[in-house]
Write a protein that holds these residues in place. Structure first.
Motif, short mmCIF file in Angstrom:
data_model
loop_
_atom_site.label_atom_id
_atom_site.label_comp_id
_atom_site.label_asym_id
_atom_site.label_seq_id
_atom_site.Cartn_x
_atom_site.Cartn_y
_atom_site.Cartn_z
N VAL A 91 46.84 23.47 -3.10
CA VAL A 91 45.71 22.98 -3.89
C VAL A 91 44.92 24.15 -4.46
O VAL A 91 44.48 24.11 -5.63
N SER A 92 44.75 25.21 -3.67
CA SER A 92 44.06 26.41 -4.18
C SER A 92 44.83 27.03 -5.33
O SER A 92 44.23 27.45 -6.34
N PHE A 93 46.14 27.12 -5.22
CA PHE A 93 46.96 27.67 -6.29
C PHE A 93 46.83 26.85 -7.56
O PHE A 93 46.64 27.40 -8.65
N ILE A 94 46.90 25.54 -7.45
CA ILE A 94 46.76 24.67 -8.62
C ILE A 94 45.38 24.84 -9.24
O ILE A 94 45.24 24.91 -10.47
N GLY A 95 44.34 24.97 -8.42
CA GLY A 95 43.00 25.18 -8.93
C GLY A 95 42.87 26.48 -9.71
O GLY A 95 42.24 26.53 -10.77
N ILE A 96 43.48 27.54 -9.20
CA ILE A 96 43.44 28.83 -9.90
C ILE A 96 44.19 28.76 -11.22
O ILE A 96 43.74 29.29 -12.23
N VAL A 97 45.33 28.10 -11.24
CA VAL A 97 46.11 27.97 -12.47
C VAL A 97 45.33 27.16 -13.51
O VAL A 97 45.27 27.55 -14.68
N VAL A 98 44.71 26.08 -13.10
CA VAL A 98 43.92 25.26 -14.03
C VAL A 98 42.75 26.08 -14.57
O VAL A 98 42.45 26.06 -15.76
N TRP A 99 42.08 26.84 -13.70
CA TRP A 99 40.96 27.67 -14.14
C TRP A 99 41.42 28.75 -15.12
O TRP A 99 40.78 28.98 -16.13
N ALA A 100 42.54 29.39 -14.82
CA ALA A 100 43.02 30.49 -15.66
C ALA A 100 43.45 30.02 -17.04
O ALA A 100 43.30 30.74 -18.02
N TYR A 101 43.98 28.82 -17.13
CA TYR A 101 44.46 28.32 -18.42
C TYR A 101 43.49 27.36 -19.10
O TYR A 101 43.84 26.77 -20.11
N SER A 102 42.27 27.25 -18.58
CA SER A 102 41.31 26.35 -19.22
C SER A 102 40.79 26.96 -20.52
O SER A 102 40.71 28.17 -20.66
N LYS A 103 40.45 26.12 -21.44
CA LYS A 103 39.97 26.58 -22.75
C LYS A 103 38.59 27.23 -22.64
O LYS A 103 38.23 28.06 -23.46
N ARG A 104 37.81 26.88 -21.63
CA ARG A 104 36.48 27.47 -21.47
C ARG A 104 36.58 28.96 -21.12
O ARG A 104 35.67 29.72 -21.41
N GLN A 105 37.67 29.39 -20.51
CA GLN A 105 37.82 30.78 -20.09
C GLN A 105 38.44 31.65 -21.17
O GLN A 105 38.45 32.87 -21.06
N LYS A 106 38.98 31.05 -22.22
CA LYS A 106 39.71 31.80 -23.24
C LYS A 106 38.86 32.90 -23.87
O LYS A 106 39.33 34.03 -24.02
N LYS A 107 37.62 32.61 -24.22
CA LYS A 107 36.78 33.60 -24.87
C LYS A 107 36.54 34.81 -23.97
O LYS A 107 36.68 35.96 -24.40
N SER A 108 36.21 34.57 -22.71
CA SER A 108 35.94 35.70 -21.81
C SER A 108 37.21 36.48 -21.52
O SER A 108 37.16 37.72 -21.39
N PHE A 109 38.36 35.82 -21.43
CA PHE A 109 39.62 36.53 -21.20
C PHE A 109 40.01 37.35 -22.42
O PHE A 109 40.53 38.45 -22.29
#
Length: 58
Positions: free
Chosen positions: A16-34
């Protein structure tokens, strides 16, 4: 609670932690900061070029 149950619960928690990290990393909200973080290396080069033009060698 035997060791098998503990291992099963631990596996589910890690999954569940792994899935959470993957969802966070590929979320559109994080794209600008990445994108900004990915281009930080180039910002240093632009600063160096501007220092050479003005003669500021700090």
């Amino acid at each position: 609670m035997d060791i098998g149950t503990f291992h099963s619960i631990w596996t589910v928690v890690i999954f569940v932690s792994f899935i959470g990290i993957v969802v966070w990393a590929y979320s559109k909200r994080q794209k600008k900061s990445f994108d900004e973080a990915a281009n930080l290396i180039f910002a240093d080069e632009e600063q160096d070029k501007s220092n050479h033009k003005t003669g500021d060698n700090r």
